[in-house]
Motif scaffolding. Structure first.
Motif, PDB file in Angstrom:
ATOM      1  N   ILE A  35       0.675  15.038  -1.652  1.00  0.00           N
ATOM      2  CA  ILE A  35       0.647  14.260  -2.929  1.00  0.00           C
ATOM      3  C   ILE A  35      -0.766  13.732  -3.094  1.00  0.00           C
ATOM      4  O   ILE A  35      -1.190  12.947  -2.173  1.00  0.00           O
ATOM      5  N   HIS A  36      -1.596  13.921  -4.077  1.00  0.00           N
ATOM      6  CA  HIS A  36      -2.873  13.325  -4.410  1.00  0.00           C
ATOM      7  C   HIS A  36      -2.658  12.312  -5.587  1.00  0.00           C
ATOM      8  O   HIS A  36      -2.190  13.013  -6.741  1.00  0.00           O
ATOM      9  N   PHE A  37      -2.499  11.018  -5.208  1.00  0.00           N
ATOM     10  CA  PHE A  37      -2.284  10.188  -6.202  1.00  0.00           C
ATOM     11  C   PHE A  37      -3.210   8.838  -6.003  1.00  0.00           C
ATOM     12  O   PHE A  37      -3.049   8.506  -4.907  1.00  0.00           O
ATOM     13  N   ALA A  58     -11.136  15.968 -11.004  1.00  0.00           N
ATOM     14  CA  ALA A  58      -9.964  15.143 -10.733  1.00  0.00           C
ATOM     15  C   ALA A  58     -10.059  14.176  -9.681  1.00  0.00           C
ATOM     16  O   ALA A  58     -10.690  13.149 -10.319  1.00  0.00           O
ATOM     17  N   GLU A  59      -9.914  14.418  -8.712  1.00  0.00           N
ATOM     18  CA  GLU A  59      -9.905  12.807  -7.628  1.00  0.00           C
ATOM     19  C   GLU A  59     -11.442  12.569  -7.456  1.00  0.00           C
ATOM     20  O   GLU A  59     -11.628  11.519  -6.868  1.00  0.00           O
ATOM     21  N   TRP A  60     -12.173  13.369  -7.795  1.00  0.00           N
ATOM     22  CA  TRP A  60     -13.611  13.317  -7.374  1.00  0.00           C
ATOM     23  C   TRP A  60     -14.341  13.022  -8.750  1.00  0.00           C
ATOM     24  O   TRP A  60     -15.718  12.690  -8.869  1.00  0.00           O
ATOM     25  N   ILE A  61     -13.711  12.558  -9.842  1.00  0.00           N
ATOM     26  CA  ILE A  61     -14.251  12.081 -11.038  1.00  0.00           C
ATOM     27  C   ILE A  61     -15.222  10.942 -10.932  1.00  0.00           C
ATOM     28  O   ILE A  61     -16.341  11.083 -11.781  1.00  0.00           O
ATOM     29  N   LYS A 106      -4.961   6.081   0.677  1.00  0.00           N
ATOM     30  CA  LYS A 106      -6.425   5.754   0.085  1.00  0.00           C
ATOM     31  C   LYS A 106      -7.462   7.140  -0.041  1.00  0.00           C
ATOM     32  O   LYS A 106      -7.457   7.658   1.119  1.00  0.00           O
ATOM     33  N   HIS A 107      -7.769   7.276  -1.040  1.00  0.00           N
ATOM     34  CA  HIS A 107      -8.673   8.489  -1.248  1.00  0.00           C
ATOM     35  C   HIS A 107     -10.041   8.061  -1.146  1.00  0.00           C
ATOM     36  O   HIS A 107     -10.127   6.788  -0.769  1.00  0.00           O
ATOM     37  N   HIS A 108     -11.108   8.982  -1.365  1.00  0.00           N
ATOM     38  CA  HIS A 108     -12.478   8.634  -1.074  1.00  0.00           C
ATOM     39  C   HIS A 108     -12.844   7.497  -1.893  1.00  0.00           C
ATOM     40  O   HIS A 108     -13.718   6.669  -1.703  1.00  0.00           O
ATOM     41  N   GLU A 109     -12.305   7.237  -3.124  1.00  0.00           N
ATOM     42  CA  GLU A 109     -12.529   6.094  -4.327  1.00  0.00           C
ATOM     43  C   GLU A 109     -12.348   4.745  -3.543  1.00  0.00           C
ATOM     44  O   GLU A 109     -12.700   3.704  -4.001  1.00  0.00           O
ATOM     45  N   PHE A 152       0.772   9.673   5.744  1.00  0.00           N
ATOM     46  CA  PHE A 152      -0.337   9.317   4.943  1.00  0.00           C
ATOM     47  C   PHE A 152      -1.710  10.006   5.091  1.00  0.00           C
ATOM     48  O   PHE A 152      -2.080  10.072   6.180  1.00  0.00           O
ATOM     49  N   TYR A 153      -2.085  10.467   3.997  1.00  0.00           N
ATOM     50  CA  TYR A 153      -3.575  10.535   4.084  1.00  0.00           C
ATOM     51  C   TYR A 153      -4.373   9.497   4.087  1.00  0.00           C
ATOM     52  O   TYR A 153      -4.071   8.575   3.548  1.00  0.00           O
ATOM     53  N   TYR A 154      -5.449   9.402   4.563  1.00  0.00           N
ATOM     54  CA  TYR A 154      -6.306   8.197   4.594  1.00  0.00           C
ATOM     55  C   TYR A 154      -7.819   8.916   4.678  1.00  0.00           C
ATOM     56  O   TYR A 154      -8.247   9.492   5.510  1.00  0.00           O
ATOM     57  N   PHE A 195      -6.104  12.442   8.358  1.00  0.00           N
ATOM     58  CA  PHE A 195      -7.515  11.869   8.182  1.00  0.00           C
ATOM     59  C   PHE A 195      -8.425  12.743   7.134  1.00  0.00           C
ATOM     60  O   PHE A 195      -8.285  13.884   7.000  1.00  0.00           O
ATOM     61  N   ASP A 196      -9.394  12.433   6.396  1.00  0.00           N
ATOM     62  CA  ASP A 196     -10.147  13.140   5.650  1.00  0.00           C
ATOM     63  C   ASP A 196     -11.470  12.354   5.247  1.00  0.00           C
ATOM     64  O   ASP A 196     -11.411  11.099   5.669  1.00  0.00           O
ATOM     65  N   GLY A 197     -12.539  13.042   4.928  1.00  0.00           N
ATOM     66  CA  GLY A 197     -13.672  12.221   4.510  1.00  0.00           C
ATOM     67  C   GLY A 197     -14.806  12.058   5.595  1.00  0.00           C
ATOM     68  O   GLY A 197     -15.655  11.283   5.654  1.00  0.00           O
ATOM     69  N   ASN A 231      -7.021  17.131  12.269  1.00  0.00           N
ATOM     70  CA  ASN A 231      -8.163  17.183  13.068  1.00  0.00           C
ATOM     71  C   ASN A 231      -9.482  16.591  12.477  1.00  0.00           C
ATOM     72  O   ASN A 231     -10.624  16.293  13.038  1.00  0.00           O
ATOM     73  N   ARG A 232      -9.350  15.934  11.166  1.00  0.00           N
ATOM     74  CA  ARG A 232     -10.399  15.370  10.460  1.00  0.00           C
ATOM     75  C   ARG A 232     -10.668  14.100  10.794  1.00  0.00           C
ATOM     76  O   ARG A 232     -11.558  13.245  10.299  1.00  0.00           O
ATOM     77  N   VAL A 233      -9.865  13.635  12.001  1.00  0.00           N
ATOM     78  CA  VAL A 233     -10.047  12.350  12.566  1.00  0.00           C
ATOM     79  C   VAL A 233     -11.437  12.344  13.133  1.00  0.00           C
ATOM     80  O   VAL A 233     -12.181  11.402  13.245  1.00  0.00           O
ATOM     81  N   LYS A 235     -15.277  14.906  13.815  1.00  0.00           N
ATOM     82  CA  LYS A 235     -16.111  15.733  12.704  1.00  0.00           C
ATOM     83  C   LYS A 235     -15.433  17.279  12.764  1.00  0.00           C
ATOM     84  O   LYS A 235     -14.745  17.736  13.583  1.00  0.00           O
ATOM     85  N   ARG A 236     -15.275  17.673  11.102  1.00  0.00           N
ATOM     86  CA  ARG A 236     -14.758  18.599  10.746  1.00  0.00           C
ATOM     87  C   ARG A 236     -15.080  20.013  11.639  1.00  0.00           C
ATOM     88  O   ARG A 236     -16.150  20.136  12.163  1.00  0.00           O
ATOM     89  N   ARG A 237     -14.152  20.783  11.971  1.00  0.00           N
ATOM     90  CA  ARG A 237     -14.127  22.072  12.686  1.00  0.00           C
ATOM     91  C   ARG A 237     -14.386  21.686  14.347  1.00  0.00           C
ATOM     92  O   ARG A 237     -14.756  22.785  14.804  1.00  0.00           O
ATOM     93  N   PRO A 246      -7.157  24.082   7.699  1.00  0.00           N
ATOM     94  CA  PRO A 246      -7.686  24.892   6.696  1.00  0.00           C
ATOM     95  C   PRO A 246      -7.536  24.453   5.207  1.00  0.00           C
ATOM     96  O   PRO A 246      -6.308  24.165   5.060  1.00  0.00           O
ATOM     97  N   GLU A 247      -8.432  24.494   4.385  1.00  0.00           N
ATOM     98  CA  GLU A 247      -8.221  24.108   2.988  1.00  0.00           C
ATOM     99  C   GLU A 247      -8.197  25.158   1.818  1.00  0.00           C
ATOM    100  O   GLU A 247      -9.265  26.032   2.003  1.00  0.00           O
ATOM    101  N   GLN A 248      -7.375  25.314   1.155  1.00  0.00           N
ATOM    102  CA  GLN A 248      -7.420  26.224  -0.029  1.00  0.00           C
ATOM    103  C   GLN A 248      -7.423  27.765   0.420  1.00  0.00           C
ATOM    104  O   GLN A 248      -7.864  28.563  -0.178  1.00  0.00           O
TER     105      GLN A 248
HETATM  106  O1  FHN Z   1     -12.782  15.762  -0.864  1.00  0.00           O
HETATM  107  C1  FHN Z   1     -11.248  15.871  -0.319  1.00  0.00           C
HETATM  108  C2  FHN Z   1     -10.375  16.404  -1.539  1.00  0.00           C
HETATM  109  O2  FHN Z   1     -10.660  15.509  -2.676  1.00  0.00           O
HETATM  110  C3  FHN Z   1      -9.187  16.481  -0.884  1.00  0.00           C
HETATM  111  O3  FHN Z   1      -8.587  15.208  -0.786  1.00  0.00           O
HETATM  112  C4  FHN Z   1      -9.006  17.409   0.085  1.00  0.00           C
HETATM  113  C5  FHN Z   1      -7.722  17.986   0.754  1.00  0.00           C
HETATM  114  O4  FHN Z   1      -7.858  18.293   1.927  1.00  0.00           O
HETATM  115  N1  FHN Z   1      -9.794  17.040   1.268  1.00  0.00           N
HETATM  116  C6  FHN Z   1     -11.476  16.683   0.767  1.00  0.00           C
HETATM  117  C7  FHN Z   1     -12.215  18.019   0.861  1.00  0.00           C
HETATM  118  O5  FHN Z   1     -12.127  18.692   1.920  1.00  0.00           O
END
Ligand code: FHN
Length: 428
Positions: A35-37, A58-61, A106-109, A152-154, A195-197, A231-233, A235-237, A246-248
């Motif tokens: 859920i992205h909210f 979207a979430e990158w607006i 918490k997303h990147h914002e 939770f995504y963080y 985790f992400d970002g 694994n995004r805790v 460095k990616r990959r 894997p994304e999309q």
């Molecule tokens: O930049 C984010 C994106 O907004 C989204 O959250 C995705 C979901 O995996 N992850 C990032 C891009 O890798």
């Protein structure tokens, strides 16, 4: 409990994700809801610039439409997702056959979706929302009541905290991040931290190092060793944490040496927009789930609630149809607890998964030549029995040393996938 030792090379201080107790449910469950909210949802994908032109994202607006910080804060202050209905969301997941939910805390914002005490940029202190509500607590109760797990995504990357992009103050940011994570774990006991970002592009040299990742993983394990960490805790990959992400996309074969989970959108956007109508079909989505299970992966399929907190009907409808298909004639046997078959190669006409002594051959595309399907053996086995789930079709089985030919009477009977269950004896 004291956190395990950290530092290079200590990653394997934790039990192997492939066999660890903490990942047992995750390895079985296969299907989850993302859920992205966030405050970005308030804009529903459109930002009107001062000159009157409209910028879409979207979430990158905030970033991609270059919304000034003060203005973005004003937008967030109006956020009032009064229609957020945790029970409806958890029920949608349950009905879809999704066994776990991972929501953006918490997303990147940088906007926290729970009443964090670490800063004021959150849904309680910086919104027009009911001060008595806590949507993460609501979702925790609603999922737990339905035996659905909550994670939770963080985002490590934070566009709002001024200490993030400054190397001198980055450690202060890290302290606040650790404090927020402790709140999340202590207050809501998440099953997953996603985790992400970690790939932040704020500075030419990403401040987030592999060492930061290792420390963070150790910190989380110290807070609660049962949490599944992606694994995004780090460095990616670089293989780290428990699960690859894997994304999309869906890897075209089982991933060696790593548990994995494909995260994917139902249309083309993570956060809600009122302009993205590029919805994937229920057939496509269900086949994706079958293909993922047949390659030993998980599917984390995303919904983006609107500014009011409502999940779009298009998403609910698709998830419902996936759930109906899964429940029909136990076709879900090809998914839950199933993984790559090992005994046979992946066929061009579909995918095969295995659970114990059963193979599930899911037929997507019937060969133009007629109703026979060939499986190429990778190891010796004998077919004891074959049947089509949910239909009385007989299946003729012709087995030779290197292959099995299956001919279900009547051919295609299911528009999404015809699942043929084979009872097999692997031979020594
Ligand atoms: O930049 C984010 C994106 O907004 C989204 O959250 C995705 C979901 O995996 N992850 C990032 C891009 O890798």
């Amino acid at each position: 409990a004291a956190p395990p030792p950290t530092g290079p090379g200590t990653d394997y201080a934790y039990d192997d994700p492939f066999t660890a107790d903490r990942t047992r449910w995750w390895r079985e469950d296969r299907f989850g809801q993302f859920i992205h909210f966030g405050a970005y949802s308030q804009l529903q994908g459109k930002y009107q610039r001062p000159d009157g032109t409209v910028c879409q994202d979207a979430e990158w607006i905030q970033r991609n439409c270059q919304i000034p910080r003060a203005e973005y804060e004003q937008i967030a202050a109006k956020f009032n997702p009064a229609g957020f209905d945790a029970n409806a969301i958890a029920q949608t997941a349950k009905d879809a056959g999704q066994k776990y939910v991972v929501i953006t805390s918490k997303h990147h914002e940088g906007y926290a979706m729970w009443p964090t005490k670490v800063n004021k940029f959150n849904l309680r202190d910086h919104s027009s929302f009911d001060k008595n509500r806590d949507i993460l607590a609501e979702l925790k109760r609603a999922t737990a009541a339905r035996d659905v797990k909550l994670g939770f995504y963080y985002s490590i990357w934070d566009w709002h905290d001024p200490d993030f992009p400054d190397p001198a103050t980055f450690p202060k940011y890290k302290e606040r991040m650790y404090a927020q994570l402790k709140e999340l774990v202590d207050n809501y006991h998440p099953a997953v931290l996603w985790f992400d970002g970690e790939w932040s592009a704020d500075r030419p040299n990403n401040p987030w190092t592999e060492k930061d990742g290792e420390e963070l993983e150790a910190y989380v394990r110290g807070l609660d060793p049962s949490i599944v960490v992606n694994n995004r805790v780090g460095k990616r990959r670089v293989v780290d944490g428990d699960t690859g992400t894997p994304e999309q996309e869906i890897p075209d074969k089982p991933v060696d040496g790593q548990l994995w989970e494909s995260c994917m959108t139902l249309n083309g956007s993570w956060g809600y927009t009122d302009w993205d109508h590029n919805w994937k079909s229920p057939a496509d989505l269900t086949r994706k789930l079958l293909s993922i299970a047949g390659r030993s992966g998980n599917f984390l399929l995303n919904v983006g609630p609107d500014r009011n907190g409502r999940v779009p009907q298009e998403s609910v409808d698709r998830l419902k149809q996936m759930g109906q298909w899964l429940r029909t004639a136990k076709q879900s046997s090809a998914v839950y607890g199933a993984s790559a078959p090992g005994l046979v190669a992946e066929p061009g006409w579909g995918v095969v998964s295995r659970r114990g002594d059963k193979l599930y051959a899911s037929v997507f595309d019937w060969p133009a030549s007629g109703g026979s399907l060939t499986l190429d053996a990778l190891a010796p086995f004998r077919v004891r029995d074959a049947r089509v789930l949910g239909s009385g079709q007989r299946v003729k089985v012709e087995q030779s040393s290197g292959s099995v030919k299956l001919t279900p009477s009547g051919g295609r009977t299911n528009d999404i996938a015809t699942v043929i269950e084979l009872s097999v004896d692997p031979l020594p």
